[in-house]
Write a protein that holds these residues in place. Structure first.
Motif, PDB file in Angstrom:
ATOM      1  N   TYR A  22       0.816  -1.219   0.000  1.00  0.00           N
ATOM      2  CA  TYR A  22       0.000   0.000   0.000  1.00  0.00           C
ATOM      3  C   TYR A  22       0.847   1.265   0.000  1.00  0.00           C
ATOM      4  O   TYR A  22       0.454   2.280  -0.573  1.00  0.00           O
ATOM      5  N   LYS A  23       2.010   1.202   0.600  1.00  0.00           N
ATOM      6  CA  LYS A  23       2.891   2.369   0.640  1.00  0.00           C
ATOM      7  C   LYS A  23       3.664   2.530  -0.668  1.00  0.00           C
ATOM      8  O   LYS A  23       3.641   3.588  -1.285  1.00  0.00           O
ATOM      9  N   GLU A  24       4.344   1.459  -1.096  1.00  0.00           N
ATOM     10  CA  GLU A  24       5.211   1.569  -2.269  1.00  0.00           C
ATOM     11  C   GLU A  24       4.447   1.572  -3.588  1.00  0.00           C
ATOM     12  O   GLU A  24       4.816   2.283  -4.512  1.00  0.00           O
ATOM     13  N   ASN A  25       3.396   0.780  -3.694  1.00  0.00           N
ATOM     14  CA  ASN A  25       2.665   0.708  -4.959  1.00  0.00           C
ATOM     15  C   ASN A  25       1.580   1.767  -5.075  1.00  0.00           C
ATOM     16  O   ASN A  25       1.418   2.368  -6.135  1.00  0.00           O
ATOM     17  N   LEU A  26       0.821   1.974  -4.012  1.00  0.00           N
ATOM     18  CA  LEU A  26      -0.299   2.914  -4.085  1.00  0.00           C
ATOM     19  C   LEU A  26       0.044   4.297  -3.548  1.00  0.00           C
ATOM     20  O   LEU A  26      -0.746   5.228  -3.694  1.00  0.00           O
ATOM     21  N   GLY A  27       1.185   4.438  -2.904  1.00  0.00           N
ATOM     22  CA  GLY A  27       1.623   5.749  -2.427  1.00  0.00           C
ATOM     23  C   GLY A  27       0.858   6.268  -1.224  1.00  0.00           C
ATOM     24  O   GLY A  27       0.851   7.479  -0.980  1.00  0.00           O
ATOM     25  N   LEU A  28       0.226   5.374  -0.456  1.00  0.00           N
ATOM     26  CA  LEU A  28      -0.504   5.818   0.725  1.00  0.00           C
ATOM     27  C   LEU A  28       0.468   6.179   1.845  1.00  0.00           C
ATOM     28  O   LEU A  28       1.552   5.611   1.949  1.00  0.00           O
ATOM     29  N   ASP A  29       0.058   7.141   2.688  1.00  0.00           N
ATOM     30  CA  ASP A  29       0.890   7.603   3.797  1.00  0.00           C
ATOM     31  C   ASP A  29       0.629   6.766   5.039  1.00  0.00           C
ATOM     32  O   ASP A  29      -0.480   6.786   5.590  1.00  0.00           O
ATOM     33  N   LEU A  30       1.659   6.032   5.488  1.00  0.00           N
ATOM     34  CA  LEU A  30       1.560   5.238   6.704  1.00  0.00           C
ATOM     35  C   LEU A  30       1.657   6.172   7.898  1.00  0.00           C
ATOM     36  O   LEU A  30       2.623   6.920   8.039  1.00  0.00           O
ATOM     37  N   ILE A  31       0.620   6.148   8.756  1.00  0.00           N
ATOM     38  CA  ILE A  31       0.647   7.028   9.925  1.00  0.00           C
ATOM     39  C   ILE A  31       0.766   6.256  11.243  1.00  0.00           C
ATOM     40  O   ILE A  31       1.046   6.853  12.269  1.00  0.00           O
ATOM     41  N   LEU A  32       0.612   4.923  11.177  1.00  0.00           N
ATOM     42  CA  LEU A  32       0.777   4.100  12.376  1.00  0.00           C
ATOM     43  C   LEU A  32       1.074   2.671  11.961  1.00  0.00           C
ATOM     44  O   LEU A  32       0.412   2.139  11.069  1.00  0.00           O
ATOM     45  N   GLY A  33       2.059   2.075  12.610  1.00  0.00           N
ATOM     46  CA  GLY A  33       2.284   0.652  12.438  1.00  0.00           C
ATOM     47  C   GLY A  33       3.532   0.318  11.676  1.00  0.00           C
ATOM     48  O   GLY A  33       4.214   1.196  11.153  1.00  0.00           O
ATOM     49  N   PRO A  34       3.799  -0.969  11.664  1.00  0.00           N
ATOM     50  CA  PRO A  34       2.970  -2.004  12.267  1.00  0.00           C
ATOM     51  C   PRO A  34       3.086  -1.963  13.784  1.00  0.00           C
ATOM     52  O   PRO A  34       4.156  -1.712  14.326  1.00  0.00           O
ATOM     53  N   THR A  35       1.986  -2.193  14.443  1.00  0.00           N
ATOM     54  CA  THR A  35       1.984  -2.173  15.899  1.00  0.00           C
ATOM     55  C   THR A  35       2.522  -3.489  16.444  1.00  0.00           C
ATOM     56  O   THR A  35       2.570  -4.498  15.748  1.00  0.00           O
ATOM     57  N   GLU A  36       2.897  -3.455  17.698  1.00  0.00           N
ATOM     58  CA  GLU A  36       3.145  -4.699  18.434  1.00  0.00           C
ATOM     59  C   GLU A  36       1.781  -5.376  18.557  1.00  0.00           C
ATOM     60  O   GLU A  36       0.742  -4.713  18.405  1.00  0.00           O
ATOM     61  N   PRO A  37       1.738  -6.666  18.852  1.00  0.00           N
ATOM     62  CA  PRO A  37       0.433  -7.334  18.996  1.00  0.00           C
ATOM     63  C   PRO A  37      -0.455  -6.640  20.031  1.00  0.00           C
ATOM     64  O   PRO A  37       0.000  -6.274  21.109  1.00  0.00           O
ATOM     65  N   LEU A  38      -1.715  -6.438  19.634  1.00  0.00           N
ATOM     66  CA  LEU A  38      -2.719  -5.833  20.509  1.00  0.00           C
ATOM     67  C   LEU A  38      -3.643  -6.936  21.008  1.00  0.00           C
ATOM     68  O   LEU A  38      -4.059  -7.800  20.236  1.00  0.00           O
ATOM     69  N   THR A  39      -3.957  -6.903  22.301  1.00  0.00           N
ATOM     70  CA  THR A  39      -4.806  -7.936  22.880  1.00  0.00           C
ATOM     71  C   THR A  39      -5.499  -7.366  24.114  1.00  0.00           C
ATOM     72  O   THR A  39      -5.309  -6.214  24.445  1.00  0.00           O
ATOM     73  N   GLY A  40      -6.298  -8.156  24.756  1.00  0.00           N
ATOM     74  CA  GLY A  40      -6.954  -7.738  25.998  1.00  0.00           C
ATOM     75  C   GLY A  40      -8.451  -7.891  25.919  1.00  0.00           C
ATOM     76  O   GLY A  40      -9.044  -8.001  24.840  1.00  0.00           O
ATOM     77  N   SER A  41      -9.072  -7.886  27.109  1.00  0.00           N
ATOM     78  CA  SER A  41     -10.513  -8.125  27.185  1.00  0.00           C
ATOM     79  C   SER A  41     -11.326  -7.011  26.538  1.00  0.00           C
ATOM     80  O   SER A  41     -12.357  -7.281  25.918  1.00  0.00           O
ATOM     81  N   LYS A  42     -10.881  -5.766  26.644  1.00  0.00           N
ATOM     82  CA  LYS A  42     -11.632  -4.665  26.016  1.00  0.00           C
ATOM     83  C   LYS A  42     -11.671  -4.837  24.498  1.00  0.00           C
ATOM     84  O   LYS A  42     -12.713  -4.655  23.875  1.00  0.00           O
ATOM     85  N   LEU A  43     -10.533  -5.180  23.902  1.00  0.00           N
ATOM     86  CA  LEU A  43     -10.470  -5.398  22.462  1.00  0.00           C
ATOM     87  C   LEU A  43     -11.304  -6.613  22.074  1.00  0.00           C
ATOM     88  O   LEU A  43     -12.079  -6.565  21.127  1.00  0.00           O
ATOM     89  N   SER A  44     -11.166  -7.704  22.822  1.00  0.00           N
ATOM     90  CA  SER A  44     -11.950  -8.913  22.544  1.00  0.00           C
ATOM     91  C   SER A  44     -13.438  -8.633  22.622  1.00  0.00           C
ATOM     92  O   SER A  44     -14.211  -9.077  21.775  1.00  0.00           O
ATOM     93  N   ASN A  45     -13.865  -7.886  23.645  1.00  0.00           N
ATOM     94  CA  ASN A  45     -15.288  -7.559  23.799  1.00  0.00           C
ATOM     95  C   ASN A  45     -15.771  -6.641  22.680  1.00  0.00           C
ATOM     96  O   ASN A  45     -16.871  -6.826  22.159  1.00  0.00           O
ATOM     97  N   ALA A  46     -14.962  -5.667  22.296  1.00  0.00           N
ATOM     98  CA  ALA A  46     -15.361  -4.731  21.239  1.00  0.00           C
ATOM     99  C   ALA A  46     -15.511  -5.451  19.896  1.00  0.00           C
ATOM    100  O   ALA A  46     -16.402  -5.129  19.113  1.00  0.00           O
ATOM    101  N   LEU A  47     -14.637  -6.417  19.630  1.00  0.00           N
ATOM    102  CA  LEU A  47     -14.673  -7.131  18.357  1.00  0.00           C
ATOM    103  C   LEU A  47     -15.513  -8.406  18.405  1.00  0.00           C
ATOM    104  O   LEU A  47     -15.729  -9.036  17.371  1.00  0.00           O
ATOM    105  N   LYS A  48     -15.940  -8.771  19.619  1.00  0.00           N
ATOM    106  CA  LYS A  48     -16.703 -10.013  19.814  1.00  0.00           C
ATOM    107  C   LYS A  48     -15.904 -11.232  19.350  1.00  0.00           C
ATOM    108  O   LYS A  48     -16.450 -12.157  18.745  1.00  0.00           O
ATOM    109  N   ILE A  49     -14.590 -11.215  19.646  1.00  0.00           N
ATOM    110  CA  ILE A  49     -13.698 -12.328  19.325  1.00  0.00           C
ATOM    111  C   ILE A  49     -12.923 -12.662  20.597  1.00  0.00           C
ATOM    112  O   ILE A  49     -12.057 -11.879  21.017  1.00  0.00           O
TER     113      ILE A  49
END
Length: 144
Positions: A22-49
């Motif tokens: 997406y950056k090199e071919n489409l020229g989009l501006d990366l503003i965050l990432g790649p992040t370290e792994p994200l986890t936790g009950s709030k994320l699991s509950n928000a995504l229902k996973i």
């Protein structure tokens, strides 16, 4: 009621590989990432996973839209294939370009795969290409 679109989200198999595309071919501006792994009950509950674990990247598209890419580490995705466009829940992101012929030619030179030739329909030209996971992305040139 609705004022616009804030972001689009895609689940990808390898966030770092997708960032490069997406950056090199489409020229989009990366503003965050790649992040370290994200986890936790709030994320699991928000995504229902339960016990979700993911990495993400965030791109700016144009003046105000965002594209979010997610690599789900846990639980493993149910399939490694993109959802067919005729399936419920399938979607496609449409990127507006000024010159679709020149853009297609430039992307083909970079090795981007296109599903068809450029088509015309009701005031626009369009063509569908593939990201590294085979997810269809559409280029659109408004002609009216």
């Amino acid at each position: 009621m609705l004022k616009g679109t804030f972001s689009s989200q895609l689940v990808v198999s390898d966030v770092e590989r997708s960032i490069k595309f997406y950056k090199e071919n489409l020229g989009l501006d990366l503003i965050l990432g790649p992040t370290e792994p994200l986890t936790g009950s709030k994320l699991s509950n928000a995504l229902k996973i339960p016990d979700v674990n993911l990495r993400m990247a965030l791109f700016k598209v144009g003046e105000s839209a965002l594209l979010e890419l997610y690599e789900v580490i846990n639980p493993k995705p149910e399939t490694n294939e993109p959802i067919s466009i005729n399936s419920i829940g399938a979607s496609r992101i449409n990127f507006v370009v000024e010159d679709i012929e020149a853009t297609k030619k430039e992307l083909e030179a970079k090795g981007v795969e296109f599903f068809s030739s450029i088509k015309e329909f009701e005031g626009r030209k369009w063509v569908v290409m593939s990201d590294p996971d085979g997810i269809g992305l559409e280029l659109v040139q408004l002609t009216e």
